[in-house]
Design a protein around this motif. Sequence first.
Motif, short mmCIF file in Angstrom:
data_model
loop_
_atom_site.label_atom_id
_atom_site.label_comp_id
_atom_site.label_asym_id
_atom_site.label_seq_id
_atom_site.Cartn_x
_atom_site.Cartn_y
_atom_site.Cartn_z
N TYR B 93 -17.96 -50.14 77.63
CA TYR B 93 -18.75 -49.72 75.76
C TYR B 93 -20.60 -49.49 76.16
N PHE B 94 -20.45 -50.47 76.23
CA PHE B 94 -22.59 -50.67 77.06
C PHE B 94 -22.79 -50.04 77.67
N GLY B 95 -22.26 -50.41 79.07
CA GLY B 95 -22.44 -49.97 80.18
C GLY B 95 -23.18 -51.80 80.84
N VAL B 96 -23.47 -52.11 80.62
CA VAL B 96 -24.16 -53.46 80.30
C VAL B 96 -23.67 -54.52 79.35
N VAL B 108 -20.39 -53.29 66.68
CA VAL B 108 -19.22 -52.68 66.89
C VAL B 108 -18.76 -53.91 68.09
N VAL B 109 -19.06 -54.83 68.30
CA VAL B 109 -19.14 -56.78 68.75
C VAL B 109 -17.78 -56.82 67.85
N TYR B 110 -18.47 -57.09 66.74
CA TYR B 110 -17.20 -57.36 66.00
C TYR B 110 -15.80 -57.42 65.26
N GLU B 111 -16.44 -55.76 65.40
CA GLU B 111 -14.99 -54.62 65.01
C GLU B 111 -13.58 -54.85 66.27
N LEU B 112 -14.84 -55.19 67.43
CA LEU B 112 -13.61 -55.19 68.84
C LEU B 112 -13.18 -56.38 69.28
N LEU B 133 -9.68 -46.89 68.01
CA LEU B 133 -10.10 -47.01 67.18
C LEU B 133 -11.33 -47.43 66.55
N ILE B 134 -12.50 -47.90 67.82
CA ILE B 134 -13.53 -48.15 67.58
C ILE B 134 -14.85 -47.25 68.71
N LYS B 135 -15.17 -46.20 68.21
CA LYS B 135 -16.07 -45.01 69.62
C LYS B 135 -16.69 -46.27 69.89
N VAL B 153 -16.31 -46.32 63.33
CA VAL B 153 -15.02 -46.49 63.70
C VAL B 153 -14.45 -45.20 63.71
N GLY B 154 -12.78 -44.88 64.46
CA GLY B 154 -12.46 -44.46 64.63
C GLY B 154 -11.40 -43.41 62.84
#
Lengths: 1113, 431
Positions: B93-96, B108-112, B133-135, B153-154
Amino acid sequence: MSANSAFNDEKGGSSSVGEPEYGHDPASGGIFSSDYKRHDDLKEMLDSNKDSLKLEAMKRIVAMIARGKNTSDLFPAVVKNVACKNIEVKKLVYVYLVRYAEEQQDLALLSISTFQRGLKDPNQLIRASALRVLSSIRVTIIVPIMMLAIKEAASDMSPYVRKTAAHAIPKLYSLDPEQKDQLIEVIEKLLADKTTLVAGSVVMAFEEVCPERIDLIHKNYRKLCNLLIDVEEWGQVVIINMLTRYARTQFLNPNMNESLLEEGSDKTFYGSDEDEEEEEEEEEEKDKKAEAPAMAKRKPYVMDPDHRLLLRNTKPLLQSRNAAVVMAVAQLYFHLAPKAEVGVIAKALVRLLRSHSEVQYVVLQNVATMSIKRRGMFEPYLKSFYIRSTDPTQIKVLKLEVLTNLANETNISTILREFQTYIKSMDKDFVAATIQAIGRCATNIGEVRDTCLNGLVQLLSNRDELVVAESVVVIKKLLQMQPEKHSDIIKHMAKLTDNIQVPMARASILWLIGEYCEHVPKIAPDVLRKMAKSFTNEEDIVKLQIINLAAKLYLTNSKQTKLLTQYVLNLAKYDQNYDIRDRARFIRQLIVPTEKSGALSKYAKKLFLALKPAPVLESPFKDRDHFQLGSLSHLLNAKAGGYQELPDWPEAAPDPSVRNVEVPEWTKCSSREKRKEKKVEKPFYSDSEGESGPTESADSESDSASSSESGSGIEESGSGSESEESEEGSESEEEEEEEKEKDKKKKKKELKKPVQESESEQSSEEERKHERKSKQRKSESESESDEEEESESESSQSESEDSESEAEVKKKKKAAESKPSSKPVKKDNKKEKKEMSLLDLDDFEPAPSPQATPVNAFLSNSLATDLEGLSLSDAVLSPATISPSSALKSYEMLHRITGEGLSVEYCFSRQPFSPDANMVAVQMQFTNNATSDTKNLHMEDVKLQSGMRVKEFPEIELLPAGEMVTAVMGIDFCDSTQAANFQLCTHTRKFFVSIQPPVGELMRPIFLTENEFKKEQGQLMGMNEITEKLTLDVKCRNEHSIVQRVTTAANLSRVPCGSDKECRFAGRTVTSSSLVLVTVATKEEGAAKLTINCEKMVIGTMLVKDILLALTQ
Amino acid sequence: MIHSLFLINASGDIFLEKHWKSVVSRSVCDYFFEAQERATEPENVPPVIPTPHHYLISVLRHRIYFVAVIQSEVPPLFVIEFLHRVVDTFQDYFGVCTEAAIKDNVVVVYELLEEMLDNGFPLATESNILKELIKPPTILRTMVNTITGSTNVGEQLPTGQLSVVPWRRTGVKYTNNEAYFDVVEEIDAIIDKSGSTITAEIQGVIDACVKLTGMPDLTLSFMNPRLLDDVSFHPCVRFKRWEAERILSFIPPDGNFRLLSYHVSSQNLVAIPVYIKHNITFREGSSQGRFDLTLGPKQTMGKAVESVLVSSQLPRGVLNANLNPTQGTYTFDPVTKAGRTPAEVGSRSAGSDAPPARLAHTAREVERLKVNRLDMYGEKYKPFKGIKYMTKAGKFQRDDLVCITGVSTLTYETVTLEPSSIITFTSAGPN
């Protein structure tokens, strides 16, 4: 304690670094008092009607939750937004709600109605997410609501919702354990679910709620095994672990016969490559099929088929990318598989060693335990456990453990060489572990003990004190085994007391000297003297050993050491440590004889200088396998909460039939309905066949399969259909079930089928056999279909089966296109018997079989001729394989127009007519094309030439519009081609019809050898021999086509023949049993000579004409 | 199953917590900190730590500890594998996956995390489902979101969860249809003092980047499938087909994924393309010594060994090293010297300690896995197909290379090692 300070820091609410996102918010400065202000701000945003503001607020709140800050005062403001339209806001509200609902139960109730509405949503995903959140809210008041919701969701149409229901079960259980009974009911229901989506989740729920209810698994066991490969990976882990436990309670120990041999049988692993194992498996499976699963105790072990099913279905999962799945399968094999098969898991486990270090850590722990029990398994992978200097220490130590476990006489030299390198490592803990490992190798393997000891002694001069200390400790243990040989070493070590400061090492040296003071009589007192000097500065453990040494020396050499001992004991008397004071007091009483000292002092020498047993250097992983491998408890070597013991194998296997899945009975229906049902069934059947091709061919195949079952208890046909069944089974359990159902149904139905049909079907059965034979001959690879070979449906096999059936379909298609052929029938006793039994079972009730004709048409001509060659050249096989021909030519008896809608066709089925062997069987097919039913179909007023007889077909009471019926009648033509005339009557009309047989149908095939044929031919010369010269048709110049055309024209069987230039056929006329011998001799360029030898000249002449026609056209 | 998750950075701060069941106080992490203190190296923290009421299972990735709290029996690998999957997802998701990246994207982390576990049991771990679900946040999307107030959020529901191929989302569309496969092989070897190979193994992976429209069904066949006797597959690979025909048949996930990884064991001899000679001497009575290292190519049949990198660990006590390489450059990275005096160093490290030497190279003499052909069924268009082969050095180390070891890292880098060239390092040794 940087950790603690950080922790306090966090609690205090100050954000440390790197939170630029909130930097702009003045309130996030971290002063506690400002929190209220910030929260007011958030409340305002939440109350606004702009979604973007709400979202912003929720994001901030979630970020605070993530950092562990308390935001519970916002609860009322947040809960209001539970029905918000914006999906992200909604989701974040859910996150908040689930986090704080427990603390604010009353307010949380406000949100419940939203979810209850969601539960009724037409969209399955919304239903599922509503249930998910509802069940996550830990509020006791809503338990009844949750229970209701779960129950409803468990019977939802959508498997996804059912999955969510399964997830909700443990949540509810942890909230209110009293609901257990009701929840078990739901679990039971969900366990019966056939979708892969649900399987993993429900087993997880089962494990959390009622792991003891193993009885719930019985009925679902086979299904779970078969679904396993398609379940998502996390579910796989849970299912495999559960099934391991289940199998331990239900099956017998596969190694029970070998348990006496235990570790000695390493050789099993060496020789067995995988192929062999596969073979073994197959053999075992054969055994298991052959014998009934019920077995006596002393009988050789036979693996339960269900046990085998589990092993077979989990094996592919060793290739999973998920380490947890691989480990789960590995532990399953370790705990359940026969010894010879456990080896397959080693490779996969070694592969996991390349994964993350945490994975390595867990895998190595398990490998360490396994390698004690089954050393041979990992020996080929010895080098994979070599240590790399970049490994973390804990991995290194575990690898050492495994290497030590794997060490034996053959590989010890390489292992020791490796160890030598490791000792040079800079990682001191690791070096210490290495030295201990060397010690263990030395104790376990006698041959290298001296080498190891020498090596360790060299280490005593190592620069590093830790290394030396560790070596001393290990040497001490080793010396205890054979002290007399090594007084040099003891002396050397005595010298070390000056240098070594590590207490444990010093203590070890002192103990050694004391124990073996007789070997070093001069040095020992001197050591004591030095120690007495430094006594006060020593560690406790060393002091205790000094006292010990003093006591021992006093007992053996009191002259030199009496004063020293006194001195030491006096020092110890005033020591700070009470253990030391006690010890000193005790020893003084024991060894120094005074008046008071009791009887014990006599035994002082015995007490101190008793021979001590050498310590056993054992792996810490010994006997850890009583914990289920791969489990947390195994890793910690302590029972973790919720750990389910792995039960021992049962003495006798519980009843295996509990796993049988009952089949619903649909078969109770009247004979009228049956026919209809059968039609409906057709596509259904072909569905279950899956890849087998177009519907019709699938039909005919399945029909023949079922008929072969009905064809009485002949072993071959039985096993044939069984093999088909098992093929199905490998593809999917459900299919198998269907199959079974159908077979049962069929069986019942078949019993009532009229003889005519069963005859024709029997023929098709035999064609099947032919087909098998021919396939066997044609290609080795297709041999599975042969009935002798149990098609044990290894997965790959089932695939090849598929492709095979495709090939079959093609053949069938070809058959349908090609011209009908005729083929001789060979009667033999066995067959007669079969027919008799059929007769007994079947009465003449007319039940139509529309499939009869397609069945007959399904064998290809070329194939048929192939088969003849095969069957006749092989005398052993021939009786079983001769079959009546297929592809019959049908003649019209009554045209649709003249029959006012009723049309009748007849053909000569070439089956022996069972009621009267002298009659020719005529199969008639009545079709009612009219719109009204035809009733009372029967025959009347038969006009025959003298000597001819007819056996009428039984009256057909009703022929509904649009339907078809077949019937069989027998006619004795008296070996003439005169027509049989009769009237066909319906309830309204009568039709004059006649049946005229071609001459070729007036005979039946017999089997003759070449010699018999020549002999008979020799007796039928002169008048009885008719010879014609002919030119063969261009298309008919090879043997096959000749055979085919002749057998089509006349019902004869082929006689084996040495030369390929001649084709011979033999038969007897039906009535008079006169021999009919036909010879076709071919020459160059299509020229040929046809010879017919027959007593009945008329028949001979007519037959010549017919065959000539057949060969030249 | 998994109760809570704590993320702890290198300095021991808990910077994120997430609970799936009732809340577990973060004081439970104190047990972890204790274990962390006991361990000398960060990677030596035991992955499983028992505490009176809970068990802590942790993984260390990117200098972040992911500590899962569990309460009852669960296979430890289950948790570890899941935690790694979480890290992979973050990376995706974040590349790193750094502390900063996680803090920046905390929502986003929390949603994931919310989607990945339900009541502590994994729910959706396939990246394709999650992405539906989560872009994943991109710069463009972040900008658009700030302006328009739309969300990450998708709007769609996770239909992928319902399908039989959960790893692939439906309705994928590309204008350029491409499928790339990287066959990457790494050699792991241990070489002894005399230069002979003790073990050498090849560790290979096929990483794929598939961007194809619709529901393509791919088959991949190899010239030499016999090399693959120890393989693990992505769940999309049809195992039965592989068993029967040695053909990989699969419906690929959308985007990047690891199709398979395999392992060629030491039975097949792996030739090592370079040799190293080394020598180390210490001057008696001084804190200095001399360190010589000679590196040269071995039977490369004229091929140049590229990008050679040697790294050698020196003991903690080494303060500095002055090297004179004949080719290329070197760096000396002084880390953790913990207040030792040079005098101590001299006496302590004169022993022969085993240092690792790492070599990276791209040539080797062994037969490598070759892809025969790639076919696509189920879709009409013609995709662009590409296959790339690479060989890398894995854990390639010279065992028993007599010199000094420690945490200070000496890295030597050069671009190419020509067949004739020999590199030597000479050094004045630790001073």
